[in-house]
Motif scaffolding. Sequence first.
Motif, PDB file in Angstrom:
ATOM      1  N   LEU A  22       0.823  -1.205   0.000  1.00 51.88           N
ATOM      2  CA  LEU A  22       0.000   0.000   0.000  1.00 51.88           C
ATOM      3  C   LEU A  22       0.861   1.261   0.000  1.00 51.88           C
ATOM      4  N   LEU A  23       1.893   1.286   0.830  1.00 53.33           N
ATOM      5  CA  LEU A  23       2.763   2.455   0.886  1.00 53.33           C
ATOM      6  C   LEU A  23       3.506   2.681  -0.425  1.00 53.33           C
ATOM      7  N   LEU A  24       3.990   1.615  -1.024  1.00 52.84           N
ATOM      8  CA  LEU A  24       4.667   1.741  -2.321  1.00 52.84           C
ATOM      9  C   LEU A  24       3.705   2.221  -3.399  1.00 52.84           C
ATOM     10  N   PHE A  25       2.483   1.704  -3.382  1.00 48.21           N
ATOM     11  CA  PHE A  25       1.484   2.101  -4.363  1.00 48.21           C
ATOM     12  C   PHE A  25       1.127   3.585  -4.210  1.00 48.21           C
ATOM     13  N   LYS A  26       0.911   4.032  -2.964  1.00 50.37           N
ATOM     14  CA  LYS A  26       0.588   5.437  -2.722  1.00 50.37           C
ATOM     15  C   LYS A  26       1.733   6.347  -3.141  1.00 50.37           C
ATOM     16  N   ASP A  27       2.964   5.934  -2.866  1.00 50.82           N
ATOM     17  CA  ASP A  27       4.134   6.719  -3.259  1.00 50.82           C
ATOM     18  C   ASP A  27       4.224   6.840  -4.773  1.00 50.82           C
ATOM     19  N   HIS A  28       3.944   5.745  -5.462  1.00 54.32           N
ATOM     20  CA  HIS A  28       3.968   5.755  -6.926  1.00 54.32           C
ATOM     21  C   HIS A  28       2.915   6.707  -7.483  1.00 54.32           C
ATOM     22  N   LYS A  29       1.709   6.675  -6.924  1.00 50.32           N
ATOM     23  CA  LYS A  29       0.640   7.562  -7.383  1.00 50.32           C
ATOM     24  C   LYS A  29       0.995   9.024  -7.105  1.00 50.32           C
ATOM     25  N   LYS A  30       1.612   9.282  -5.952  1.00 50.77           N
ATOM     26  CA  LYS A  30       2.005  10.657  -5.623  1.00 50.77           C
ATOM     27  C   LYS A  30       3.060  11.159  -6.606  1.00 50.77           C
ATOM     28  N   ASP A  31       4.003  10.289  -6.963  1.00 50.22           N
ATOM     29  CA  ASP A  31       5.017  10.660  -7.949  1.00 50.22           C
ATOM     30  C   ASP A  31       4.390  10.978  -9.296  1.00 50.22           C
ATOM     31  N   GLU A  32       3.419  10.166  -9.725  1.00 51.27           N
ATOM     32  CA  GLU A  32       2.742  10.425 -10.994  1.00 51.27           C
ATOM     33  C   GLU A  32       2.032  11.776 -10.975  1.00 51.27           C
ATOM     34  N   THR A  33       1.372  12.070  -9.878  1.00 49.24           N
ATOM     35  CA  THR A  33       0.655  13.341  -9.753  1.00 49.24           C
ATOM     36  C   THR A  33       1.622  14.513  -9.779  1.00 49.24           C
ATOM     37  N   THR A  34       2.732  14.375  -9.075  1.00 52.92           N
ATOM     38  CA  THR A  34       3.738  15.438  -9.046  1.00 52.92           C
ATOM     39  C   THR A  34       4.327  15.664 -10.430  1.00 52.92           C
ATOM     40  N   ARG A  35       4.643  14.592 -11.139  1.00 51.82           N
ATOM     41  CA  ARG A  35       5.190  14.722 -12.491  1.00 51.82           C
ATOM     42  C   ARG A  35       4.198  15.394 -13.440  1.00 51.82           C
ATOM     43  N   ALA A  36       2.919  15.056 -13.318  1.00 49.89           N
ATOM     44  CA  ALA A  36       1.901  15.678 -14.171  1.00 49.89           C
ATOM     45  C   ALA A  36       1.804  17.177 -13.892  1.00 49.89           C
ATOM     46  N   ALA A  37       1.846  17.555 -12.617  1.00 46.30           N
ATOM     47  CA  ALA A  37       1.774  18.973 -12.261  1.00 46.30           C
ATOM     48  C   ALA A  37       3.008  19.722 -12.761  1.00 46.30           C
ATOM     49  N   LEU A  38       4.176  19.133 -12.611  1.00 48.62           N
ATOM     50  CA  LEU A  38       5.397  19.784 -13.097  1.00 48.62           C
ATOM     51  C   LEU A  38       5.387  19.919 -14.611  1.00 48.62           C
ATOM     52  N   HIS A  39       4.869  18.905 -15.287  1.00 50.05           N
ATOM     53  CA  HIS A  39       4.790  18.969 -16.755  1.00 50.05           C
ATOM     54  C   HIS A  39       3.868  20.100 -17.190  1.00 50.05           C
TER      55      HIS A  39
END
Length: 64
Positions: A22-39
Amino acid sequence: MPDALWVSLLTEHGPWVLLVFLLLFKDHKKDETTRAALHRNTEIIIELTTLIRERLPGRAGGEK
């Protein structure tokens, strides 16, 4: 993943396996969201830079 593997992991290691997953999955989703915002922010900055360069005097069309 096969169901037998999940059952095996849960019976041998208990809820820790689920917690780590669960923690790894949440971290992965947070990274995706951050990358989308930065893009998106990068796209906006590029647009603004282009607009500013077009409006600067003496820069458009080789004028001096």
